[in-house]
Write a protein that holds these residues in place. Structure first.
Motif, PDB file in Angstrom:
ATOM      1  N   MET A   1       0.847  -1.191   0.000  1.00 27.41           N
ATOM      2  CA  MET A   1       0.000   0.000   0.000  1.00 27.41           C
ATOM      3  C   MET A   1       0.882   1.241   0.000  1.00 27.41           C
ATOM      4  N   SER A   2       0.424   2.293  -0.643  1.00 30.01           N
ATOM      5  CA  SER A   2       1.195   3.527  -0.708  1.00 30.01           C
ATOM      6  C   SER A   2       1.148   4.252   0.634  1.00 30.01           C
ATOM      7  N   THR A   3       2.166   5.033   0.895  1.00 27.76           N
ATOM      8  CA  THR A   3       2.240   5.805   2.123  1.00 27.76           C
ATOM      9  C   THR A   3       1.183   6.908   2.104  1.00 27.76           C
ATOM     10  N   PRO A   4       0.430   7.095   3.185  1.00 29.92           N
ATOM     11  CA  PRO A   4      -0.586   8.160   3.200  1.00 29.92           C
ATOM     12  C   PRO A   4       0.073   9.530   3.096  1.00 29.92           C
ATOM     13  N   THR A   5      -0.624  10.428   2.434  1.00 29.88           N
ATOM     14  CA  THR A   5      -0.111  11.783   2.224  1.00 29.88           C
ATOM     15  C   THR A   5      -0.848  12.767   3.121  1.00 29.88           C
ATOM     16  N   THR A   6      -0.082  13.667   3.721  1.00 26.16           N
ATOM     17  CA  THR A   6      -0.643  14.730   4.554  1.00 26.16           C
ATOM     18  C   THR A   6      -0.312  16.077   3.931  1.00 26.16           C
ATOM     19  N   LEU A   7      -1.321  16.918   3.794  1.00 22.28           N
ATOM     20  CA  LEU A   7      -1.114  18.293   3.364  1.00 22.28           C
ATOM     21  C   LEU A   7      -0.898  19.151   4.599  1.00 22.28           C
ATOM     22  N   VAL A   8       0.245  19.825   4.663  1.00 20.05           N
ATOM     23  CA  VAL A   8       0.541  20.747   5.763  1.00 20.05           C
ATOM     24  C   VAL A   8       0.368  22.165   5.248  1.00 20.05           C
ATOM     25  N   TRP A   9      -0.571  22.868   5.833  1.00 20.49           N
ATOM     26  CA  TRP A   9      -0.894  24.227   5.401  1.00 20.49           C
ATOM     27  C   TRP A   9      -0.228  25.212   6.357  1.00 20.49           C
ATOM     28  N   LEU A  10       0.781  25.929   5.875  1.00 19.68           N
ATOM     29  CA  LEU A  10       1.507  26.897   6.683  1.00 19.68           C
ATOM     30  C   LEU A  10       0.879  28.276   6.547  1.00 19.68           C
ATOM     31  N   ARG A  11       0.971  29.051   7.642  1.00 18.45           N
ATOM     32  CA  ARG A  11       0.458  30.425   7.622  1.00 18.45           C
ATOM     33  C   ARG A  11       1.501  31.340   8.257  1.00 18.45           C
ATOM     34  N   ASN A  12       1.348  31.676   9.527  1.00 18.98           N
ATOM     35  CA  ASN A  12       2.356  32.483  10.217  1.00 18.98           C
ATOM     36  C   ASN A  12       3.255  31.578  11.062  1.00 18.98           C
ATOM     37  N   ASP A  13       3.783  30.547  10.416  1.00 23.45           N
ATOM     38  CA  ASP A  13       4.633  29.545  11.064  1.00 23.45           C
ATOM     39  C   ASP A  13       5.695  29.067  10.070  1.00 23.45           C
ATOM     40  N   LEU A  14       6.444  30.031   9.535  1.00 19.77           N
ATOM     41  CA  LEU A  14       7.342  29.747   8.407  1.00 19.77           C
ATOM     42  C   LEU A  14       8.685  29.233   8.904  1.00 19.77           C
ATOM     43  N   ARG A  15       8.654  28.030   9.473  1.00 18.26           N
ATOM     44  CA  ARG A  15       9.851  27.406  10.030  1.00 18.26           C
ATOM     45  C   ARG A  15       9.707  25.888   9.956  1.00 18.26           C
ATOM     46  N   VAL A  16      10.830  25.197  10.068  1.00 19.87           N
ATOM     47  CA  VAL A  16      10.790  23.732  10.097  1.00 19.87           C
ATOM     48  C   VAL A  16      11.013  23.198  11.504  1.00 19.87           C
ATOM     49  N   ALA A  17      11.707  23.952  12.362  1.00 16.89           N
ATOM     50  CA  ALA A  17      11.897  23.532  13.751  1.00 16.89           C
ATOM     51  C   ALA A  17      10.726  24.013  14.599  1.00 16.89           C
ATOM     52  N   ASP A  18      10.412  23.256  15.636  1.00 15.83           N
ATOM     53  CA  ASP A  18       9.277  23.554  16.516  1.00 15.83           C
ATOM     54  C   ASP A  18       8.022  23.882  15.720  1.00 15.83           C
ATOM     55  N   ASN A  19       7.759  23.037  14.740  1.00 13.53           N
ATOM     56  CA  ASN A  19       6.556  23.177  13.925  1.00 13.53           C
ATOM     57  C   ASN A  19       5.765  21.873  14.056  1.00 13.53           C
ATOM     58  N   PRO A  20       4.866  21.795  15.044  1.00 13.18           N
ATOM     59  CA  PRO A  20       4.205  20.515  15.329  1.00 13.18           C
ATOM     60  C   PRO A  20       3.401  19.954  14.171  1.00 13.18           C
ATOM     61  N   ALA A  21       2.749  20.797  13.374  1.00 13.57           N
ATOM     62  CA  ALA A  21       1.981  20.280  12.238  1.00 13.57           C
ATOM     63  C   ALA A  21       2.900  19.577  11.251  1.00 13.57           C
ATOM     64  N   LEU A  22       4.037  20.191  10.955  1.00 15.96           N
ATOM     65  CA  LEU A  22       4.983  19.591  10.016  1.00 15.96           C
ATOM     66  C   LEU A  22       5.607  18.326  10.577  1.00 15.96           C
ATOM     67  N   LEU A  23       6.021  18.371  11.831  1.00 17.97           N
ATOM     68  CA  LEU A  23       6.674  17.208  12.426  1.00 17.97           C
ATOM     69  C   LEU A  23       5.732  16.010  12.483  1.00 17.97           C
ATOM     70  N   GLU A  24       4.503  16.231  12.920  1.00 19.53           N
ATOM     71  CA  GLU A  24       3.552  15.118  13.001  1.00 19.53           C
ATOM     72  C   GLU A  24       3.203  14.579  11.618  1.00 19.53           C
ATOM     73  N   ALA A  25       3.153  15.450  10.628  1.00 20.90           N
ATOM     74  CA  ALA A  25       2.863  14.985   9.272  1.00 20.90           C
ATOM     75  C   ALA A  25       3.970  14.072   8.759  1.00 20.90           C
ATOM     76  N   THR A  26       5.233  14.407   9.057  1.00 23.53           N
ATOM     77  CA  THR A  26       6.340  13.561   8.578  1.00 23.53           C
ATOM     78  C   THR A  26       6.326  12.202   9.260  1.00 23.53           C
ATOM     79  N   ARG A  27       5.799  12.134  10.459  1.00 22.76           N
ATOM     80  CA  ARG A  27       5.702  10.850  11.164  1.00 22.76           C
ATOM     81  C   ARG A  27       4.585   9.978  10.585  1.00 22.76           C
TER      82      ARG A  27
END
Length: 467
Positions: A1-27
């Motif tokens: 089965m293919s890996t599920p895809t998550t869309l991460v929508w950024l707004r006033n959080d233009l960073r990769v560190a301490d970005n919980p939406a991005l980190l959880e999506a990569t997991r």
């Protein structure tokens, strides 16, 4: 089965560190990271010109960081309620993640959450940009705080803010993993965020480096070298402030990162100033708490009795000429003019001078605080959606926890107290300049302001039936 895809929508959080939406999506699996320029939706305040300049460069830096992790930043423009569902469908996303926002735009997020879940998608939001979310800090009666000191005391009693989260190790792109088509993305240049005719951003380029890396470096420099002098923060000619405000405004750094860096290893001099600096970070949280509970903060008086204030008409003479002199830094009042010239040149103004320039416009020229707030919104690189109107209302006396409404900052006395050697003034006003005479008499205009504020006092005392 293919890996599920998550869309991460950024707004006033233009960073990769301490970005919980991005980190959880990569997991979770594959990730599409998107930024949407939404100038159309109700509840979204379009960015001012200086902020648009910053956004261009911040997105450029963010795209490089995401690419280094193996991903790609997708750019789209339009209404969120149209573009986010469309992008989720195009990417085959089974989940949409974002970090929460707290302005009137939260209504957009709430409606989208319902709509996307109705389509069978997982939708999750995260706490990333405030340490103390507005609904978690209320009075004993469950009401929002209107005064800062008890608000900040209540925040600190909730416990230590969480530790910052790490950046993800990698971002898996669904296109890379499945061999599918790449997703359409606008080009940043097509958004025309940068000024061209004329290019007025030369001073901004000299002063600032937008982006997450610069934000982290600015924080480290402040904590290691500048915080020791923070007790001199009111002196505009002395470098004693953090200059983190634009980085925080765009989410290139989080308040959690700031909090724990400043609470970390410091020399004794810096440690003695840490609590005061963190209370200023707390003032930012307080302003967002106000905006959350009063979304019309940029357009309406927080204290409704100020609706009776007899503002001058800035479209009529002589007020139109006075307003133009204020904007251009030609009022004949040195500290005011130095501040307004610093603003135009660099997109920034020292905080003490912000209060002085705002007080002069509101109380010496009797021009509506909303006029000044809009000018700052357009010209500041750190034009924060909560702090900008909240601080203007604080100076006007119409806001929460406002200084005594009748307080009028005397720019001459402020100069003598905080810039006695004219270090700051001489930086922005050349000694050989043919300098104008003051456009108003400070003493006489102060009396006029106090008379105008008496109208507010009278309105506040009137019985409800007479209002």
């Amino acid at each position: 089965m293919s890996t599920p895809t998550t869309l991460v929508w950024l707004r006033n959080d233009l960073r990769v560190a301490d970005n919980p939406a991005l980190l959880e999506a990569t997991r979770r699996g594959a990730v599409v990271v998107a930024y949407l320029l939404d100038d159309e939706s109700e509840g979204v305040r379009p960015l001012g010109a200086a902020s648009r300049w910053w956004l261009h460069h911040s997105l450029t830096a963010l795209a490089l960081s995401i690419a280094e992790l193996g991903g790609r930043l997708v750019l789209r423009r339009g209404r969120a309620d149209t573009e986010i569902p469309r992008l989720a469908k195009e990417t085959g996303a089974s989940a949409v993640y974002w970090n929460r926002r707290y302005s009137g735009a939260r209504d957009i997020d709430a409606a989208l959450k319902v709509a996307l879940r109705g389509e069978g998608l997982e939708v999750t939001s995260f706490q990333a940009n405030l340490m103390f979310e507005p609904w978690t800090v209320t009075t004993g009666e469950g009401n929002p705080y209107r005064v800062f000191t008890p608000f900040w005391k209540a925040c600190q009693e909730t416990g230590e803010p969480r530790q910052p989260l790490p950046a993800p190790d990698a971002i898996i792109s669904p296109a890379t993993e499945t061999g599918g088509p790449s997703f359409a993305s606008d080009t940043l240049d097509s958004w025309a965020l940068l000024p061209t005719a004329p290019d007025w951003a030369g001073g901004l380029r000299e002063r600032w480096i937008p982006g997450e890396a610069s934000a982290a470096e600015t924080l480290d420099t402040f904590a290691a070298e500048v915080l020791t002098d923070y007790h001199r923060r009111d002196e505009p000619g002395h470098e004693a402030t953090s200059h983190l405000s634009p980085h925080l405004s765009f989410g290139e750094i989080s308040p959690f990162q700031v909090w724990h860096r400043v609470r970390g290893d410091l020399d004794p001099g810096a440690r003695s100033n840490a609590a005061k600096f963190l209370s200023e970070v707390g003032w930012r949280e307080f302003n967002w708490n106000i905006l959350y509970n009063f979304p019309a903060l940029a357009t309406a008086n927080y204290r409704p009795d100020f609706d009776a204030f007899p503002w001058e008409n800035p479209d009529e003479e002589p007020h139109r000429t006075e307003l133009a002199a204020w904007k251009s830094g030609n009022t004949g009042i040195p500290l005011v003019d130095a501040g307004m010239r610093e603003l135009w040149q660099t997109g920034y103004m020292h905080n003490r001078v912000r209060m002085v320039t705002a007080s002069f416009l509101i109380k010496n020229l009797l021009i509506d605080w909303r006029v000044g707030e809009q000018w700052f919104w357009d010209t500041l690189v750190d034009a924060d959606e909560a702090s900008n109107p909240a601080n203007w209302q604080w100076v006007a006396g119409s806001g929460a926890d406002a200084a005594p409404y009748f307080r009028v900052f005397n720019p001459v006395l402020q100069e003598k107290k905080f810039d006695p050697r004219r270090t700051y003034i001489s930086r922005w006003i050349p000694s050989d300049e043919l300098y104008p005479q003051p456009i108003v008499d400070l003493a006489a205009s102060r009396k006029e302001a106090l008379a105008a504020y008496d109208v507010v006092k009278y309105a506040a005392r009137r019985p409800e039936a007479d209002a």
